[in-house]
Scaffold this motif. Structure first.
Motif, PDB file in Angstrom:
ATOM      1  N   PHE A   1       4.056  -3.257  -1.992  1.00 19.95           N
ATOM      2  CA  PHE A   1       3.042  -4.243  -2.386  1.00 19.95           C
ATOM      3  C   PHE A   1       3.674  -5.592  -2.715  1.00 19.95           C
TER       4      PHE A   1
ATOM      5  N   VAL B   1      -5.481  -7.233  -0.739  1.00 18.83           N
ATOM      6  CA  VAL B   1      -6.141  -7.669  -1.981  1.00 18.83           C
ATOM      7  C   VAL B   1      -5.153  -8.454  -2.845  1.00 18.83           C
ATOM      8  N   GLY B   2      -3.919  -7.967  -2.928  1.00 20.49           N
ATOM      9  CA  GLY B   2      -2.902  -8.678  -3.704  1.00 20.49           C
ATOM     10  C   GLY B   2      -2.621 -10.059  -3.149  1.00 20.49           C
TER      11      GLY B   2
ATOM     12  N   SER C   1       2.324  -8.822  -0.589  1.00 21.11           N
ATOM     13  CA  SER C   1       1.403  -9.678  -1.348  1.00 21.11           C
ATOM     14  C   SER C   1       2.019 -11.026  -1.698  1.00 21.11           C
TER      15      SER C   1
ATOM     16  N   MET D   1      -2.554  -8.174   4.519  1.00 21.11           N
ATOM     17  CA  MET D   1      -2.829  -6.834   5.017  1.00 21.11           C
ATOM     18  C   MET D   1      -2.150  -6.614   6.366  1.00 21.11           C
TER      19      MET D   1
ATOM     20  N   MET E   1       0.301  -1.135  -8.874  1.00 24.50           N
ATOM     21  CA  MET E   1      -0.035  -0.385  -7.660  1.00 24.50           C
ATOM     22  C   MET E   1       0.945   0.750  -7.408  1.00 24.50           C
TER      23      MET E   1
ATOM     24  N   PHE F   1      -4.468  -2.161   2.749  1.00 24.89           N
ATOM     25  CA  PHE F   1      -5.683  -2.805   2.226  1.00 24.89           C
ATOM     26  C   PHE F   1      -5.418  -3.405   0.848  1.00 24.89           C
ATOM     27  N   TRP F   2      -4.767  -2.645  -0.029  1.00 23.83           N
ATOM     28  CA  TRP F   2      -4.501  -3.143  -1.380  1.00 23.83           C
ATOM     29  C   TRP F   2      -3.435  -4.231  -1.378  1.00 23.83           C
TER      30      TRP F   2
ATOM     31  N   ARG G   1      -4.353   2.532   3.812  1.00 15.29           N
ATOM     32  CA  ARG G   1      -4.913   2.376   2.462  1.00 15.29           C
ATOM     33  C   ARG G   1      -4.039   1.452   1.619  1.00 15.29           C
ATOM     34  N   GLN G   2      -2.731   1.621   1.683  1.00 18.65           N
ATOM     35  CA  GLN G   2      -1.825   0.739   0.943  1.00 18.65           C
ATOM     36  C   GLN G   2      -1.884  -0.675   1.494  1.00 18.65           C
TER      37      GLN G   2
ATOM     38  N   TYR H   1       1.207  -6.949 -10.259  1.00 22.98           N
ATOM     39  CA  TYR H   1       0.308  -6.186  -9.382  1.00 22.98           C
ATOM     40  C   TYR H   1       1.064  -5.078  -8.655  1.00 22.98           C
TER      41      TYR H   1
ATOM     42  N   HIS I   1      -0.611   4.386  -6.835  1.00 20.13           N
ATOM     43  CA  HIS I   1      -0.431   5.051  -5.544  1.00 20.13           C
ATOM     44  C   HIS I   1       0.774   5.985  -5.519  1.00 20.13           C
TER      45      HIS I   1
END
Length: 402
Positions: free
Chosen positions: A340, A292-293, A344, A274, A329, A288-289, A285-286, A325, A333
């Motif tokens: 991502f 997660v990745g 990630s 992140m 995404m 955050f994901w 917001r991106q 992923y 998005h």
């Protein structure tokens, strides 16, 4: 329609996409789509990291050729996202040249990332991976101070004056490593090598390797090779800067890192990924994901290691997940997949391997140096195979849909 002015605006958009970190295939495809949405009989575009060339022939008109030279590339995923959306808008609505220029200026004049967020992003990335490599609380405090002072404050000053990535990485890697070793001389920090591993990860970008591999898979060989070479030169520069600091601070202060608990590894990789997304100026917001990745990427790696005990298979599993992923995404998005993918993937980027390879060279431990060099090459190949699996699968799905 003034097609010369239209081509000028479209190439400006393509150039900024490359400068913001877009893969060359995306920039090239966007230019094609934007021009072909208008009344153009022929359109030929060629994009690499340093140059864009385009020739068009409007219906009933003569050939028009324009060239753009790209002197410096970087990371600005927020701007890239908006430029990507602008290209979609142009393809759908075919606006006038004046409207394209107006919307382009709106994107270019967006409010920049807050200063505090740049510091927070670098600290999350560098110290997050430091914890992943086994830093304790004191090590993390040292890493926070050095990351803020050297890699952000001094890095911003140097970035305004130095366009050469190799020179930039050598200077920042040397200053940050020397600061860590100097702090260790005064008893600040118990594991200087682990602190440096985390700080070096802020300089190591998965962007060049990831985009280079994707370009090669798309048969854009020149662009892909240039991307990979660029990433390798940057990594070698980091190793050289760190190695110079090692020579100045000799002593038995290096040890192979010991991974912490699984929970700590998962959380630290998520936080660090992140942080890297924020370093590359992605939207919160991106980011955050992307975190997660990174967390699930680390989980895939640890799961395969636990059941199979094969490091390369674990890296390939992580890379395969990240590629899939990022693809998902990007659809959710409506944003470029590279946002991502390149963040990630960071948990399996071989930053520690690079450090210990240089450590072996500096300490004349050529057995370690050779082993780490081989591991470095194997890791890059495993990442490439992971990307390739998803590339083949997605192309097969698209063909079946058509």
């Amino acid at each position: 329609m003034d097609y010369e002015a239209l081509l000028n605006e479209v190439l400006d958009i393509g150039k900024e996409m490359v400068k913001c970190g877009a893969e060359t295939n995306r920039a090239e495809d966007s230019i094609y789509r934007m021009m072909e949405s208008y009344d153009v009989e022929q359109c030929n575009v060629f994009v690499i990291q340093s140059n864009i060339q385009a020739t068009i022939k409007p219906a009933g008109g003569s050939y028009i050729t324009q060239i753009r030279r790209v002197h410096k590339t970087g990371f600005n995923y927020d701007r890239l996202d908006y430029l990507n959306n602008l290209s979609r808008y142009i393809c759908k609505n075919r606006p006038s040249v004046e409207e394209i220029h107006e919307k382009y200026e709106e994107v270019m004049n967006r409010k920049p990332q807050p200063v505090y967020l740049r510091y927070l992003a670098a600290i999350l990335g560098g110290v997050g991976f430091g914890v992943y490599f086994g830093c304790d609380f004191v090590d993390s405090c040292v890493g926070i101070v050095i990351c803020a002072l050297v890699e952000v404050y001094l890095g911003d000053i140097l970035d305004k004056k130095e366009n050469n990535l190799v020179v930039y990485n050598i200077i920042i890697a040397f200053l940050s490593s020397a600061a860590v070793f100097l702090a260790a001389e005064f008893g600040l920090g118990h594991h200087p090598d682990r602190i440096i591993l985390g700080l070096n990860m802020v300089l190591i970008s998965g962007l060049g390797v990831a985009n280079g591999i994707r370009d090669v898979l798309d048969r854009a060989y020149i662009s892909g090779i240039l991307n990979i070479i660029h990433a390798c030169l940057g990594a070698v520069a980091i190793a050289c800067g760190t190695g110079l600091a090692m020579l100045l601070f000799e002593g038995n202060i290096y040890e192979m890192y010991i991974a912490p608990s699984v929970v700590v590894q998962l959380i630290s990789c998520g936080v660090a990924s992140m942080g890297f997304a924020l370093v590359f100026r992605a939207a919160p917001r991106q980011s955050f994901w992307a975190g997660v990745g990174g967390l699930v990427n680390c989980g895939c790696y640890l799961l395969v290691i636990h059941f199979y005990g094969n490091n390369l298979a674990a890296i390939m599993a992580g890379a395969t997940f990240v590629a899939a992923y990022a693809y998902a995404m990007s659809r959710i998005h409506k944003a470029p997949a590279t946002i991502f993918l390149t963040t990630s993937i960071m948990p399996v980027i071989p930053g520690a391997t690079l450090f210990y390879m240089m450590h072996g060279i500096v300490q004349s431990d050529y057995v370690m140096a050779r082993e780490q060099t081989i591991l470095l090459g194997q890791t890059c190949m495993a990442i490439a195979f992971g990307f390739l699996i998803v590339e083949i699968a997605t192309r097969y799905v698209f063909e079946k849909k058509r």
